[in-house]
Design a protein around this motif. Structure first.
Motif, PDB file in Angstrom:
ATOM      1  N   LEU A 196      18.607   9.263  79.544  1.00  0.00           N
ATOM      2  CA  LEU A 196      17.300   9.884  79.357  1.00  0.00           C
ATOM      3  C   LEU A 196      16.235   8.863  79.728  1.00  0.00           C
ATOM      4  O   LEU A 196      16.245   7.742  79.228  1.00  0.00           O
ATOM      5  CB  LEU A 196      17.087  10.310  77.902  1.00  0.00           C
ATOM      6  N   VAL A 205      10.869  13.963  77.235  1.00  0.00           N
ATOM      7  CA  VAL A 205      11.716  13.278  78.218  1.00  0.00           C
ATOM      8  C   VAL A 205      11.283  13.692  79.626  1.00  0.00           C
ATOM      9  O   VAL A 205      11.114  14.882  79.905  1.00  0.00           O
ATOM     10  CB  VAL A 205      13.201  13.627  78.003  1.00  0.00           C
ATOM     11  N   PHE A 208      16.570  13.602  82.734  1.00  0.00           N
ATOM     12  CA  PHE A 208      17.883  13.227  82.196  1.00  0.00           C
ATOM     13  C   PHE A 208      18.940  13.565  83.242  1.00  0.00           C
ATOM     14  O   PHE A 208      18.811  14.523  84.003  1.00  0.00           O
ATOM     15  CB  PHE A 208      18.168  13.937  80.864  1.00  0.00           C
TER      16      PHE A 208
END
Length: 274
Positions: A196, A205, A208
């Motif tokens: 991540l 985030v 990923f």
């Protein structure tokens, strides 16, 4: 084919003068929800909870409330009981201020608030979107990854937790406003991992992606020793997992050749891998 009813919970929080909110509560009784599903959080905050949906879309219903009552602030939240992806929205002055769907990348028990016990304290990581920070800060004010700095970790700057299946190694953002945190989700029992990148203090985030053990070890050399220990400790589990996946795939191919209805192919043989 069969259908499964999915419970939906919708919550609208109205903030304004108490007399005005009492008037709204009387007007909306049995229209938005039953009186016993209305609760006063404090003198100026009225909470309406709707179980199993509201018969129309979450945003459309919020738009309607905002049009009817532009003089109060309205926050909305909706979630499904079998998912960890809540939706948040806010209306002010009859206008939509933000709308954010929190799409979960990964969630794990983690003491985000060191003053609380582990149950109920979890770290969640979401696809970042422009309204994400405002939505979490206003609707989940206790959620903040930065207090995890006080925990001891496997390497300087890193903290660690595990649920017995996956292990999370987290390098926190360098400053409260930074989006440079890094996370490694390691599944030692199957030899898989996910990286991540671009993590912020609210768990947003940027990206990923699946990574091999060797790739993660190369990109995060400070974790190399602890990753090696995890890798060696679960060598037997990985061998067993590979055997089970081979058996499942052989069974699936056989069912296809025989023209049988396949039930287990609804499930990804590797459901733990993103």
């Amino acid at each position: 084919m069969f259908s499964v009813a999915t419970a939906v919970t919708t919550v609208f929080t109205l903030t304004g003068p108490q007399d005005r909110l009492r008037q709204i509560a009387e007007e909306r009784a049995y229209r938005t929800c039953a009186p016993d599903q209305m609760a006063w959080e404090n003198d100026t905050t009225l909470v309406m909870t709707l179980e199993n949906g509201i018969g129309t879309s979450f945003l459309r219903h919020g738009d309607g409330l905002s049009d009817d009552y532009p003089d109060v602030s309205i926050r909305g939240m909706e979630y499904f009981d079998c998912f960890d992806d809540p939706g948040f929205a806010k209306w002010q002055g009859g206008q939509l201020v933000y709308e954010a769907d929190l799409i979960t990348v990964f969630g794990i028990l983690f003491p985000t608030d060191a003053s609380k016990d582990w149950p109920g304290c979890s770290a969640s990581f979401w696809h970042r979107s422009p309204p994400l920070s405002a939505a979490i800060a206003e609707n989940c004010p206790d959620f903040d990854l930065l207090p995890l700095r006080q925990l001891a970790g496997p390497a300087p700057g890193w903290v660690e937790t595990s649920d017995g299946f996956a292990t999370l190694f987290l390098r926190l953002p360098s400053t409260p406003d930074a989006q440079d945190g890094l996370g490694v989700i390691f599944y030692p029992g199957i030899g898989r991992s996910t990286l991540l990148t671009g993590i912020d203090r609210f768990g947003g985030v940027a990206r990923f992606r699946r990574q091999a053990y060797g790739q993660v070890s190369a990109q995060c050399p400070e974790l190399r020793a602890v990753l090696r220990e995890c890798w060696k400790a679960d060598e037997k589990k990985r061998r067993k997992a590979r055997q089970e996946r081979k058996v499942l795939k052989r069974k699936m191919r056989k069912e296809i050749r025989e023209g049988k209805d396949i039930l287990f192919d609804l499930f990804d043989p590797d459901p733990w891998v993103m």
